[in-house]
Design an enzyme around this catalytic site. Structure first.
Site, PDB file in Angstrom:
ATOM      1  N   ARG A   1       9.343  -7.576  12.685  1.00  0.00           N
ATOM      2  CA  ARG A   1       8.082  -7.026  12.820  1.00  0.00           C
ATOM      3  C   ARG A   1       7.037  -7.334  11.640  1.00  0.00           C
ATOM      4  NH1 ARG A   1       8.626  -1.404  15.861  1.00  0.00           N
ATOM      5  NH2 ARG A   1       8.879  -2.043  17.894  1.00  0.00           N
TER       6      ARG A   1
ATOM      7  N   HIS B   1      -7.438   9.913  -2.229  1.00  0.00           N
ATOM      8  CA  HIS B   1      -6.691  10.026  -0.789  1.00  0.00           C
ATOM      9  C   HIS B   1      -7.499  10.439   0.134  1.00  0.00           C
ATOM     10  CE1 HIS B   1      -2.344   9.100   0.839  1.00  0.00           C
ATOM     11  NE2 HIS B   1      -3.346   9.213   1.769  1.00  0.00           N
TER      12      HIS B   1
ATOM     13  N   LYS C   1      -2.403   5.877  -4.395  1.00  0.00           N
ATOM     14  CA  LYS C   1      -3.606   6.848  -3.964  1.00  0.00           C
ATOM     15  C   LYS C   1      -3.294   8.299  -4.768  1.00  0.00           C
ATOM     16  CE  LYS C   1      -3.516   4.844   0.534  1.00  0.00           C
ATOM     17  NZ  LYS C   1      -2.241   4.520   0.806  1.00  0.00           N
TER      18      LYS C   1
ATOM     19  N   TYR D   1       3.448   9.611  -0.537  1.00  0.00           N
ATOM     20  CA  TYR D   1       4.469   9.250   0.274  1.00  0.00           C
ATOM     21  C   TYR D   1       5.617   9.135  -0.479  1.00  0.00           C
ATOM     22  CZ  TYR D   1       0.419   6.341   2.309  1.00  0.00           C
ATOM     23  OH  TYR D   1      -0.710   6.160   2.975  1.00  0.00           O
TER      24      TYR D   1
ATOM     25  N   SER E   1       5.897  -1.543   8.912  1.00  0.00           N
ATOM     26  CA  SER E   1       7.332  -1.572   9.625  1.00  0.00           C
ATOM     27  C   SER E   1       8.371  -1.764   8.667  1.00  0.00           C
ATOM     28  CB  SER E   1       6.998  -3.185  10.304  1.00  0.00           C
ATOM     29  OG  SER E   1       8.412  -2.907  11.314  1.00  0.00           O
TER      30      SER E   1
ATOM     31  N   ASP F   1       0.909  -1.344   0.054  1.00  0.00           N
ATOM     32  CA  ASP F   1       0.046  -0.053   0.009  1.00  0.00           C
ATOM     33  C   ASP F   1       0.910   1.141  -0.055  1.00  0.00           C
ATOM     34  OD1 ASP F   1      -2.768   1.483   0.737  1.00  0.00           O
ATOM     35  OD2 ASP F   1      -1.657   2.391   2.240  1.00  0.00           O
TER      36      ASP F   1
ATOM     37  N   ASN G   1       3.872  -9.404  11.985  1.00  0.00           N
ATOM     38  CA  ASN G   1       2.772  -8.934  11.472  1.00  0.00           C
ATOM     39  C   ASN G   1       1.952 -10.073  10.571  1.00  0.00           C
ATOM     40  OD1 ASN G   1       3.126  -6.894  13.233  1.00  0.00           O
ATOM     41  ND2 ASN G   1       3.640  -5.483  11.593  1.00  0.00           N
TER      42      ASN G   1
HETATM   43  N1  LIG Z   1      -5.111   6.651   3.489  1.00  0.00           N
HETATM   44  C1  LIG Z   1      -4.620   7.287   4.501  1.00  0.00           C
HETATM   45  O1  LIG Z   1      -4.945   8.431   4.538  1.00  0.00           O
HETATM   46  C2  LIG Z   1      -3.437   6.585   5.427  1.00  0.00           C
HETATM   47  C3  LIG Z   1      -2.993   7.362   6.461  1.00  0.00           C
HETATM   48  C4  LIG Z   1      -1.968   6.911   7.328  1.00  0.00           C
HETATM   49  C5  LIG Z   1      -1.582   5.627   6.908  1.00  0.00           C
HETATM   50  N2  LIG Z   1      -2.197   4.771   6.079  1.00  0.00           N
HETATM   51  C6  LIG Z   1      -1.583   3.628   5.457  1.00  0.00           C
HETATM   52  O2  LIG Z   1      -1.531   2.727   6.451  1.00  0.00           O
HETATM   53  C7  LIG Z   1      -0.305   2.250   6.799  1.00  0.00           C
HETATM   54  C8  LIG Z   1      -0.096   1.938   8.310  1.00  0.00           C
HETATM   55  O3  LIG Z   1      -0.494   2.926   9.050  1.00  0.00           O
HETATM   56  P1  LIG Z   1       0.461   3.628   9.955  1.00  0.00           P
HETATM   57  O4  LIG Z   1       1.818   3.547   9.461  1.00  0.00           O
HETATM   58  O5  LIG Z   1      -0.010   5.046  10.448  1.00  0.00           O
HETATM   59  O6  LIG Z   1       0.373   2.807  11.302  1.00  0.00           O
HETATM   60  P2  LIG Z   1       0.382   1.334  11.988  1.00  0.00           P
HETATM   61  O7  LIG Z   1       0.857   0.159  10.993  1.00  0.00           O
HETATM   62  O8  LIG Z   1      -0.688   1.104  12.698  1.00  0.00           O
HETATM   63  O9  LIG Z   1       1.838   1.424  12.926  1.00  0.00           O
HETATM   64  C9  LIG Z   1       3.122   1.521  12.351  1.00  0.00           C
HETATM   65  C10 LIG Z   1       3.959   1.762  13.749  1.00  0.00           C
HETATM   66  O10 LIG Z   1       4.096   0.600  14.356  1.00  0.00           O
HETATM   67  C11 LIG Z   1       5.332   0.091  14.454  1.00  0.00           C
HETATM   68  N3  LIG Z   1       5.167  -1.315  14.460  1.00  0.00           N
HETATM   69  C12 LIG Z   1       4.889  -2.142  13.578  1.00  0.00           C
HETATM   70  N4  LIG Z   1       4.742  -3.401  13.711  1.00  0.00           N
HETATM   71  C13 LIG Z   1       4.831  -3.586  15.053  1.00  0.00           C
HETATM   72  C14 LIG Z   1       4.825  -4.576  15.690  1.00  0.00           C
HETATM   73  N5  LIG Z   1       4.779  -5.890  15.544  1.00  0.00           N
HETATM   74  N6  LIG Z   1       5.075  -4.478  17.213  1.00  0.00           N
HETATM   75  C15 LIG Z   1       5.180  -2.984  17.505  1.00  0.00           C
HETATM   76  N7  LIG Z   1       5.291  -1.905  16.909  1.00  0.00           N
HETATM   77  C16 LIG Z   1       5.103  -2.237  15.364  1.00  0.00           C
HETATM   78  C17 LIG Z   1       6.107   0.902  13.452  1.00  0.00           C
HETATM   79  O11 LIG Z   1       7.586   0.815  13.939  1.00  0.00           O
HETATM   80  P3  LIG Z   1       8.559   0.118  12.867  1.00  0.00           P
HETATM   81  O12 LIG Z   1       8.422   0.748  11.432  1.00  0.00           O
HETATM   82  O13 LIG Z   1       9.749   0.884  13.497  1.00  0.00           O
HETATM   83  O14 LIG Z   1       8.640  -1.367  13.026  1.00  0.00           O
HETATM   84  C18 LIG Z   1       5.424   1.854  13.335  1.00  0.00           C
HETATM   85  O15 LIG Z   1       6.000   2.794  14.400  1.00  0.00           O
HETATM   86  C19 LIG Z   1       0.703   3.246   6.267  1.00  0.00           C
HETATM   87  O16 LIG Z   1       1.712   2.826   6.018  1.00  0.00           O
HETATM   88  C20 LIG Z   1      -0.095   3.505   4.842  1.00  0.00           C
HETATM   89  O17 LIG Z   1       0.220   2.619   3.957  1.00  0.00           O
HETATM   90  C21 LIG Z   1      -2.906   5.603   5.220  1.00  0.00           C
END
Ligand SMILES: NC(=O)c1ccc[n+]([C@@H]2O[C@H](COP(=O)([O-])OP(=O)(O)OC[C@H]3O[C@@H](n4cnc5c(N)ncnc54)[C@H](OP(=O)(O)O)[C@@H]3O)[C@@H](O)[C@H]2O)c1
Length: 300
Positions: A256, A114, A81, A56, A251, A51, A260
């Site tokens: 991780r 988006h 997006k 990004y 991640s 994704d 996941n």
């Molecule tokens: N459409 C939108 O507007 C929008 C907005 C935000 C995000 N997104 C998409 O959603 C994806 C995920 O969202 P997100 O990045 O905000 O949050 P997330 O996936 O909920 O959390 C990511 C965070 O968790 C850590 N992490 C990952 N796996 C872990 C585990 N097993 N244990 C502990 N910590 C862990 C990561 O650190 P490390 O990398 O250091 O492991 C990072 O700090 C984004 O990458 C993007 O593709 C879309």
């Protein structure tokens, strides 16, 4: 080499006729180097969904990682997006073509609008209309939206647009989006969670939208995790999956990334699902999409 997951990732049927893995890798807030390494590690581990987004700024790195992975193009589901700076019809057409060129692909599996920017009149409706063109000419196998509320989805419907295959929204135990999930389920729209494990806490240097570190430290999750012999992140991701939601956890760490993915060989009981439901705080970590407009993300 990371061992493959014990059980394969289920797929969800999309309205536009294709299927999407229920879990994939999100690559927001990754540098090019991190993106290439993380996508490579994810594909090695067994992920088949990536994704990304124009915003990004790592579509090229995603494309490079796909090409060097040895996994055939047709086996990987690629989402990107359309950013809100490019919502006029001509700008949107140019921006979509540019995304495909950066990815090095002649087709993506899913193209999303988006943000809905409801304060900007018909902008998102027109953007979605351009994505429908891409679907019609084969450059997007499916199209959808992101950050859309029920009201935003109703506006698309009343405008006569096709029903989106996917609505990607902020969704995690603190903000479970019950009403939106119910509405989407009735209309056959797959809900995909961003910040599925609460988002970046910001402690790793990222800007961070969410409260991931806080969520994963919840005693309720620690209790379930200990009982089922998994990590809190795996418990949360499993909760999503059993609630019918698709997830794209981010991640940059191979261990991780593998962790996941290892959520398809255990089940949470109804009692444990209800305990996770109980974490609902009604508070999002990211911006309220209803308040996002063309100037929200502009700096200076
Ligand atoms: N459409 C939108 O507007 C929008 C907005 C935000 C995000 N997104 C998409 O959603 C994806 C995920 O969202 P997100 O990045 O905000 O949050 P997330 O996936 O909920 O959390 C990511 C965070 O968790 C850590 N992490 C990952 N796996 C872990 C585990 N097993 N244990 C502990 N910590 C862990 C990561 O650190 P490390 O990398 O250091 O492991 C990072 O700090 C984004 O990458 C993007 O593709 C879309």
């Amino acid at each position: 080499m990371i061992p493959p997951p014990a059980t394969a990732v289920p797929t969800l049927r999309l309205r536009h006729g294709t299927s999407m893995p229920q879990l994939g890798l999100g690559v927001w807030q990754m540098s090019d180097t991190e993106t290439e390494a993380a996508v490579g590690a994810a594909l090695d581990a067994g992920y088949r969904l990536v994704d990304t987004a124009a915003a990004y700024r790592n579509e090229e790195a995603v494309g490079r990682a796909l090409r060097t992975s040895g996994v055939s193009r047709d086996e990987v589901f690629v989402t990107t997006k359309l950013w809100l700076d490019d919502y006029g019809a001509d700008a949107a057409r140019r921006a979509c073509a540019a995304s495909l060129a950066r990815l090095g692909l002649d087709r993506v599996d899913l193209f999303l609008v988006h943000w809905p920017v409801p304060a900007e009149g018909r902008a998102a409706l027109e953007a979605y209309r351009v994505l429908e063109e891409l679907h019609a000419d084969g450059r997007a196998s499916a199209v959808g939206v992101s950050n859309f509320s029920i009201e935003d989805l109703e506006r698309l419907r009343v405008d006569g647009r096709t029903t989106p295959s996917v609505n990607q929204v902020e969704l995690h135990p603190y903000f479970p989006q019950r009403e939106l999930r119910e509405y989407a389920w009735k209309r056959g729209i797959v809900v995909q969670a961003w910040s599925p494990i609460g988002g970046s806490s910001g402690s790793g240097g990222g800007a961070g939208m969410g409260r991931g570190a806080t969520l994963l430290a919840e005693p309720v999750l620690a209790g379930i995790a200990e009982r089922v012999g998994r990590s809190p992140a795996q418990v949360v991701l499993r909760w999503h999956v059993q609630r019918g939601v698709s997830v794209v956890p981010k991640s940059v760490r191979p261990e991780r990334i593998a962790e996941n993915l290892r959520i398809f060989d255990f089940t949470l009981s109804d009692t444990d699902l209800a305990l996770v439901d109980g974490l609902d705080s009604g508070r999002r970590g990211g911006p309220d999409p209803a308040a996002v407009n063309f100037s929200t993300f502009r700096r200076g």
